[in-house]
Design a protein around this motif. Sequence first.
Motif, PDB file in Angstrom:
ATOM      1  N   ILE A 167      12.212  -2.322  -5.239  1.00 53.99           N
ATOM      2  CA  ILE A 167      12.685  -3.595  -5.684  1.00 53.99           C
ATOM      3  C   ILE A 167      13.184  -3.780  -7.038  1.00 53.99           C
ATOM      4  O   ILE A 167      14.350  -4.504  -7.515  1.00 53.99           O
ATOM      5  CB  ILE A 167      11.453  -4.294  -5.762  1.00 53.99           C
ATOM      6  N   VAL A 170       6.773  -9.483   3.041  1.00 49.61           N
ATOM      7  CA  VAL A 170       8.111  -9.250   2.369  1.00 49.61           C
ATOM      8  C   VAL A 170       8.488  -7.599   2.435  1.00 49.61           C
ATOM      9  O   VAL A 170       9.434  -7.393   2.586  1.00 49.61           O
ATOM     10  CB  VAL A 170       8.236 -10.005   1.207  1.00 49.61           C
ATOM     11  N   TYR A 171       7.548  -7.062   1.664  1.00 52.67           N
ATOM     12  CA  TYR A 171       7.801  -5.579   1.613  1.00 52.67           C
ATOM     13  C   TYR A 171       7.747  -4.755   2.890  1.00 52.67           C
ATOM     14  O   TYR A 171       8.713  -3.766   3.055  1.00 52.67           O
ATOM     15  CB  TYR A 171       7.067  -5.035   0.501  1.00 52.67           C
ATOM     16  N   SER A 182       4.069  -3.303  -5.811  1.00 54.14           N
ATOM     17  CA  SER A 182       5.068  -3.297  -5.205  1.00 54.14           C
ATOM     18  C   SER A 182       5.925  -1.700  -5.178  1.00 54.14           C
ATOM     19  O   SER A 182       5.668  -1.143  -6.090  1.00 54.14           O
ATOM     20  CB  SER A 182       6.170  -4.113  -5.682  1.00 54.14           C
ATOM     21  N   ASP A 190      17.011  -2.521  -6.586  1.00 55.18           N
ATOM     22  CA  ASP A 190      17.721  -3.397  -5.852  1.00 55.18           C
ATOM     23  C   ASP A 190      17.876  -4.660  -6.553  1.00 55.18           C
ATOM     24  O   ASP A 190      18.959  -5.506  -6.598  1.00 55.18           O
ATOM     25  CB  ASP A 190      17.199  -3.720  -4.466  1.00 55.18           C
ATOM     26  N   ALA A 245      11.182  -4.992   4.506  1.00 52.59           N
ATOM     27  CA  ALA A 245      12.183  -4.212   3.843  1.00 52.59           C
ATOM     28  C   ALA A 245      11.895  -2.713   4.074  1.00 52.59           C
ATOM     29  O   ALA A 245      12.772  -2.011   3.706  1.00 52.59           O
ATOM     30  CB  ALA A 245      12.110  -4.332   2.325  1.00 52.59           C
ATOM     31  N   MET A 255      17.861  -8.869   1.397  1.00 52.58           N
ATOM     32  CA  MET A 255      17.363  -9.976   1.253  1.00 52.58           C
ATOM     33  C   MET A 255      18.049 -10.736   0.130  1.00 52.58           C
ATOM     34  O   MET A 255      18.061 -11.946  -0.155  1.00 52.58           O
ATOM     35  CB  MET A 255      15.979  -9.620   0.678  1.00 52.58           C
ATOM     36  N   LEU A 289      11.761 -14.776  -4.784  1.00 46.20           N
ATOM     37  CA  LEU A 289      11.722 -13.962  -3.592  1.00 46.20           C
ATOM     38  C   LEU A 289      10.182 -13.825  -3.367  1.00 46.20           C
ATOM     39  O   LEU A 289       9.449 -13.060  -4.271  1.00 46.20           O
ATOM     40  CB  LEU A 289      12.387 -12.546  -3.771  1.00 46.20           C
ATOM     41  N   LEU A 344       6.106 -10.046  -4.132  1.00 42.20           N
ATOM     42  CA  LEU A 344       6.137  -9.292  -3.005  1.00 42.20           C
ATOM     43  C   LEU A 344       4.924  -9.269  -2.143  1.00 42.20           C
ATOM     44  O   LEU A 344       4.109  -8.475  -2.334  1.00 42.20           O
ATOM     45  CB  LEU A 344       6.878  -7.941  -3.075  1.00 42.20           C
ATOM     46  N   TYR A 394      12.197   1.580   1.121  1.00 41.68           N
ATOM     47  CA  TYR A 394      12.140   0.042   1.115  1.00 41.68           C
ATOM     48  C   TYR A 394      13.592  -0.359   0.823  1.00 41.68           C
ATOM     49  O   TYR A 394      14.113   0.244  -0.215  1.00 41.68           O
ATOM     50  CB  TYR A 394      11.046  -0.455   0.390  1.00 41.68           C
ATOM     51  N   ASP A 395      14.126  -1.430   1.367  1.00 41.85           N
ATOM     52  CA  ASP A 395      15.497  -1.929   1.094  1.00 41.85           C
ATOM     53  C   ASP A 395      15.389  -3.346   1.076  1.00 41.85           C
ATOM     54  O   ASP A 395      15.327  -3.928   2.020  1.00 41.85           O
ATOM     55  CB  ASP A 395      16.530  -1.351   2.165  1.00 41.85           C
ATOM     56  N   PHE A 396      15.657  -3.805  -0.242  1.00 42.12           N
ATOM     57  CA  PHE A 396      15.676  -5.019  -0.283  1.00 42.12           C
ATOM     58  C   PHE A 396      16.986  -5.831  -0.487  1.00 42.12           C
ATOM     59  O   PHE A 396      17.284  -7.109  -0.643  1.00 42.12           O
ATOM     60  CB  PHE A 396      14.740  -5.571  -1.724  1.00 42.12           C
TER      61      PHE A 396
END
Length: 374
Positions: free
Chosen positions: A126, A69-70, A122, A129, A73, A85, A299, A65, A80-82
């Motif tokens: 993550i 990327v983060y 991270s 999710d 999210a 993705m 990812l 990540l 944070y919402d992955f």
Amino acid sequence: MKRTYQISFLLFSIVILGASLFFFIKGQDQTESLPSKKVSTHVVANKYKNFETEVSFSAIGDVLLHSRVYNDAKQTDGSYDFNPMLEGVKSELNVNDITMANQESMMGGVDIGLSTYPSFNSPYEIGEDLKGAGIDIVNMANNHTLDRGMTAVENATHYYKKLGITYVGAYQSENDANTLRVLSVKGIKIGFLSYTYGTNGIPIPDEHPYVVNMIDELKIINDMKEMKSQSDVIIVNLHWGNEYQRYPTNQQKELANSLAKNGADVIVGHHSHVLQPIEWLDNGNGGQSLVVYSLGNFLSGQVGDYKDIGGIFNVKINKKIEQAETITTIKEPSFIPTIVTSSNRSNYRVQLLENINKQQNEEILAHMYQWINQ
């Protein structure tokens, strides 16, 4: 008369007790559990009734990540919402009995500060999710394991335990490191091991020598010997090779062949950030082991030159007990290419490559299967 009655009753009780003990012991013998034998494409003698079972196993590559990327999210409340993705591939990840991911950036959480290349950390979300997407076990041995020190490793392992996700390769204590990772599914016991070539020059702390497993051929072989008594199948994760090279080095191939001959049934490789092919290897016992040299990025924020292409590696593990023999077979390897799409460093999505570029999907399949279709 009273004394005679008491003696007769005593003799009767002894007879009943003896008979009960006999049948109890006999019953124990008949219901003992199946032995844990290492039988990957080997034949092992046993005394049990005919039985057959099968497990589907899958693995994905690097979850790495980068900040782009983060940040994509991040929600307005700071969480944070992955999930968006991962939505496009959930249906492929959830169909297998066991699915493994290479969690390359440590999940140390926001309290110690999120960070990106070259020292990754991270958010906990993550892990949540990935679990929601179907991940059962994560590999943690890689060159970024010690990026944020022992604190990040301890935070990550504690949170994986909270989530009910098994982790392997990095550990929070000596006892944790000495605990074998074995998942039992449908009557098949699958043992997991994990090692990395290095930690980007960051030394392993003297007070925490157990924190991450390093690639050492003799150690891996000895670890597999210990794992044999607890597992039907052994899956070894290796963080190895050269970055951005689409084919394994000679050193990778030599180590893979050695491990195959010493007990590894499936070898799953990482680190190159691009895909490297799948290959059958002679296990020295009349059967075959399977290696996928690299699963690339699943990812991440990397783009171009195949760095945004990964995939889902699938294999079936069959265990059959027939005519006083046990045979466990690795079979039917397959691969589903994926790609990370984005727009101006936002809207990151993992999607099936077939839905984005059918021609490139065929090219990737040819690349991955070239050594097993010979």
